[in-house]
Design an enzyme around this catalytic site. Structure first.
Site, PDB file in Angstrom:
ATOM      1  N   LYS A  17      -5.418   3.833   9.974  1.00  0.00           N
ATOM      2  CA  LYS A  17      -5.300   4.423   8.502  1.00  0.00           C
ATOM      3  C   LYS A  17      -6.210   3.584   7.648  1.00  0.00           C
ATOM      4  O   LYS A  17      -6.344   2.136   7.628  1.00  0.00           O
ATOM      5  CB  LYS A  17      -3.907   4.760   7.833  1.00  0.00           C
ATOM      6  CG  LYS A  17      -3.236   3.427   7.836  1.00  0.00           C
ATOM      7  CD  LYS A  17      -3.251   2.598   6.649  1.00  0.00           C
ATOM      8  CE  LYS A  17      -2.748   1.086   6.801  1.00  0.00           C
ATOM      9  NZ  LYS A  17      -3.101   0.203   5.712  1.00  0.00           N
ATOM     10  N   ASP A 143       4.399   1.401   7.257  1.00  0.00           N
ATOM     11  CA  ASP A 143       3.250   2.306   7.471  1.00  0.00           C
ATOM     12  C   ASP A 143       3.469   3.075   8.801  1.00  0.00           C
ATOM     13  O   ASP A 143       2.470   3.983   8.906  1.00  0.00           O
ATOM     14  CB  ASP A 143       1.976   1.432   7.940  1.00  0.00           C
ATOM     15  CG  ASP A 143       1.455   0.754   6.517  1.00  0.00           C
ATOM     16  OD1 ASP A 143       1.858   1.007   5.441  1.00  0.00           O
ATOM     17  OD2 ASP A 143       0.496  -0.387   6.827  1.00  0.00           O
TER      18      ASP A 143
HETATM   19  O1  C5P Z   1       7.143  -3.001   6.582  1.00  0.00           O
HETATM   20  P1  C5P Z   1       6.087  -4.023   7.215  1.00  0.00           P
HETATM   21  O2  C5P Z   1       6.963  -4.648   8.531  1.00  0.00           O
HETATM   22  O3  C5P Z   1       4.682  -3.304   7.533  1.00  0.00           O
HETATM   23  O4  C5P Z   1       5.924  -5.142   6.306  1.00  0.00           O
HETATM   24  C1  C5P Z   1       5.477  -6.471   6.444  1.00  0.00           C
HETATM   25  C2  C5P Z   1       5.703  -7.281   5.264  1.00  0.00           C
HETATM   26  O5  C5P Z   1       4.662  -7.138   4.395  1.00  0.00           O
HETATM   27  C3  C5P Z   1       7.112  -7.207   4.523  1.00  0.00           C
HETATM   28  O6  C5P Z   1       7.843  -8.202   4.975  1.00  0.00           O
HETATM   29  C4  C5P Z   1       6.444  -7.778   3.194  1.00  0.00           C
HETATM   30  O7  C5P Z   1       6.393  -9.001   3.190  1.00  0.00           O
HETATM   31  C5  C5P Z   1       5.201  -7.347   3.092  1.00  0.00           C
HETATM   32  N1  C5P Z   1       5.137  -5.829   2.335  1.00  0.00           N
HETATM   33  C6  C5P Z   1       5.429  -5.825   0.843  1.00  0.00           C
HETATM   34  N2  C5P Z   1       5.526  -4.690   0.332  1.00  0.00           N
HETATM   35  C7  C5P Z   1       5.065  -3.414   0.875  1.00  0.00           C
HETATM   36  C8  C5P Z   1       4.861  -3.350   2.272  1.00  0.00           C
HETATM   37  C9  C5P Z   1       4.817  -4.881   2.932  1.00  0.00           C
HETATM   38  O8  C5P Z   1       5.804  -6.921   0.306  1.00  0.00           O
HETATM   39  N3  C5P Z   1       5.164  -2.475   0.266  1.00  0.00           N
END
Ligand code: C5P
Length: 308
Positions: A17, A143
């Site tokens: 994406k 995501d």
């Molecule tokens: O959900 P995911 O594992 O992809 O997110 C990885 C990290 O990115 C989270 O632990 C956080 O530190 C950061 N993040 C964030 N806000 C979001 C998505 C991700 O701060 N909306």
């Protein structure tokens, strides 16, 4: 005459994406930032082949060492989560063929997880509804639901609350990938630090936490020029601070004639918008000629699907 349909293996393809718009609010107590984003799935795919097995394992032919092949792998976590949620007793062996850049801000790991959910659901015949799969996807990462969904969608919350966007036609993008990846949490932390430093000058980010109406209109009309005028990413400043080379790449794409350029998600992939397929191919050639790794893709494309 019908035969009992117990598949020997299942292959699922899930897209990477771009965030054509990414508004980021202030970090919440859960450590996540509230988002207002527009995702577009593009024609760069992860292929996940699921084979029946007793335990859980994954292989990624040609993968770099930064990818974990144990229980930290997001596709394995997806398979385990589905088994636990449905009470399925068996395991799976996953073979992943990657095309989405690793740690590139294009949701490659999320696509693997979404593909693993869809593949195991088919392989194990657990028959989950789309909304049940979406719920499991959201537990795996912000995501992952979009990689299931595909197309073009507005994401709010952590990016996991999705609303489809009416998008006409096709948009042609040139992606410049980097060999070195960027860590998503590091880029978000860099944005927090940058905003704290510039607090006196900054606008209230919460006021900006909406997808601009002109962007939705541009997607609906399929007009690349109108879309280019509204493309934006709040994380770009932080990604550039982490990797200053991105500034040069953005400038090179504009010199090559792109309508606009933007860092994808937390980077470091940079996406340049072309006026048409021919124009994007021209931008791609110019960027390749100066030694950049440039790929021509298009969007929107569907989300994770079983392929035969
Ligand atoms: O959900 P995911 O594992 O992809 O997110 C990885 C990290 O990115 C989270 O632990 C956080 O530190 C950061 N993040 C964030 N806000 C979001 C998505 C991700 O701060 N909306």
């Amino acid at each position: 005459m019908t035969f009992a349909a117990v598949p020997h293996s299942v292959r699922v393809r899930a897209p990477g994406k771009l965030n054509v718009f990414l508004g980021v609010g202030d970090v919440g107590v859960d450590g996540y930032h509230p988002l207002a984003t527009v995702f577009q799935a593009v024609s760069l795919y992860e292929d996940v082949h699921a084979y029946p097995a007793e335990g859980f394992s994954v292989e990624i032919p040609g993968a770099s060492e930064q990818l974990p092949l144990d229980d930290r792998n997001l596709a394995v976590r997806a398979a385990r989560l589905l088994a636990t949620a449905t009470g399925h007793p068996g395991g799976v062996h996953l073979e992943i063929r990657k095309s989405v850049p690793v740690a590139g801000g294009m949701g490659g790991g999320s696509a693997d997880a979404a593909a693993a959910l869809v593949a195991c659901d088919a392989l194990w015949e657990t028959g989950l509804s789309n909304s049940a799969l979406h719920e499991l996807a959201a537990q795996l990462g912000a995501d992952v639901p979009f990689a299931l969904h595909g197309g073009t969608a507005v994401g709010t919350g952590r990016g996991d609350v999705l609303n489809p966007v009416l998008a006409h036609g096709r948009f042609d993008w040139v992606l410049v990938t980097s060999e070195q990846g960027l860590s998503t949490p590091t880029v978000y932390a860099r944005l927090d630090a940058y905003r704290a430093e510039h607090a006196a000058l900054a606008d209230d980010p919460l006021e900006q936490l909406e997808v601009p109406i002109p962007m939705l209109q541009a997607l609906r009309s399929g007009d690349a020029h109108a879309l280019a005028a509204t493309v934006a990413n709040d994380l770009q400043v932080a990604a550039v601070l982490e990797m200053p080379l991105l500034e040069d790449i953005l400038a090179a794409g504009m010199r090559a004639g792109a309508l606009t350029g933007v860092v994808s998600g937390s980077g470091p992939t940079v996406a340049f918008l072309g006026e048409s397929a021919e124009h994007a191919s021209k931008v791609q050639s110019e960027l390749q000629a100066i030694g950049l790794n440039a790929l021509h893709v298009h969007g929107p494309v569907p989300g994770a699907r079983v392929v035969v």
